[in-house]
Design an enzyme around this catalytic site. Sequence first.
Site: not given
Length: 374
Positions: A81-83
Site C-alpha cells: 500500500p502506497c498512500q
Amino acid sequence: MRKATVIDLFSGAGGLALGLKRAGFDLRAAVEADKWAASTYRKNLGEHLIEADIQKLAASDLLNFAGLARGECDLLVGGPPCQGFSVQRRGVDEDPRNKLVLEFLRCVEGVMPRFFLMENVSGLMSKRGRPFLDAVLDRASILGYKVHQAKLDAADYGVPQLRKRVILVGELTGSSASFFQFPAPIVSADNYKTVRSAIGDLASPPEDGSPHPEISNHAREAKLSALNRERLKYIPPGGGRQDLPEHLQLPCHRNNPLHRHVEVYGRLEWDRPSGTITARFDSFTRGRFAHPIEHRSLTLREGARLQTFPDDFKFEGNREEVAKQIGNAVPPALAEALGTAVMQALSTMRAVPTKRPSPRTLAESEQITLSLQD
C-alpha cells in the site's frame, strides 16, 4: 520444463497476477487482507490465496502454501500500500502503511526468490519515501540481489492512462552478471491509446442506476446530486472546475486558481489517455473522472477498461470497494510487459552456467538491522 513460479503479496484484486499469468507464470500463492479484494481475486484467478495480514505470516507459511522450498521460487512480487508515500498526501511523514514496504523485504529474505518485483507510487523516490527506498536497496544488496529501478509510465505499454509508477526488480545471479532489462515502450506518446479506444464502444449504462443487463460492474453513480448534474452541463471535454460559473464553484475554489486540487470536477477527453485512475475514480468530484460527453461519473467497468482489465473480469463488493480495487491495481497490460521481461531474464539465466549464492539462513537475515525498524 516446469513453468516459472510466482508468489504475489498485497495482491489486491489481481491486476499484477493477471498480467503475470498472461506472461506465462504459474501463480502458486497470493496474500491479501481485504476481504472484497480477496473475493475478487478468487473469483477470477483461483483459490491459491491466503486472506491474511502479511505482518502475521511467516515466510515459511508462504512457501508451504506454494509448495516450494526456500530458494526455489522464481519471482516474488507485490505492491505494498502506497498512500503513505503519495505526493498528494498532506500531514506528517509517519504513516503505518509505509513500513509495509519493509514487510515485503522481510518476505524476500525468507523466500529468497530468483527475482523480486515491487511496484509503488512515484512518491517512493520523494523526500518522504526515500528512506524506505534506501532501506529496500540496502537490504536487498546485503542479501545478494542486484536491483534495477525505474519510473515507468503505463501509457508506454499500451494502457490508455497516464500512470507513473516506481518499479524495483531484484535478481539473484550469484555473480556480477545481470540478465534483467526493463521492457522497451511499445507505443510512442504520439500513439498512446485513448479513452475512446478503451470505452468508446461501451453502451451507456441504464438511466435509473440499475446494473447493465449484459456488462458487469457497469452502472451509473447512484448518489450524483442534482447540483453536480448541473455542474456537469458546464464542463466541456478536458475541462474542469475552472469552467464552472462562480455560483456553481465550491467556496474554496472561487477566485483561487492556484488551489492544489486542479483536477477535481474534471471531464475526460475522448482522444487522449485518461489521467491516473485512483481508488476514488467513482466520483468526478475527486478528479478528472467524468465521462467525456455524458453527464455522469465513470462507471466501474469504464475504470476497469482504462486499467486494461478484460470485461470477463468481475469485481466483488459495493461501488466504493470495487473502485478501490480497480484504482489500486497494477494495470494488467503493464504487468504482462514486466512479466515477459522477467521471463526472458529467467530463460537467459538458466542457459548461462552461473553459481547461485547459497541462501542466507533466517537467523543471518535477522542480524541485518534497519534503523527504520528500531
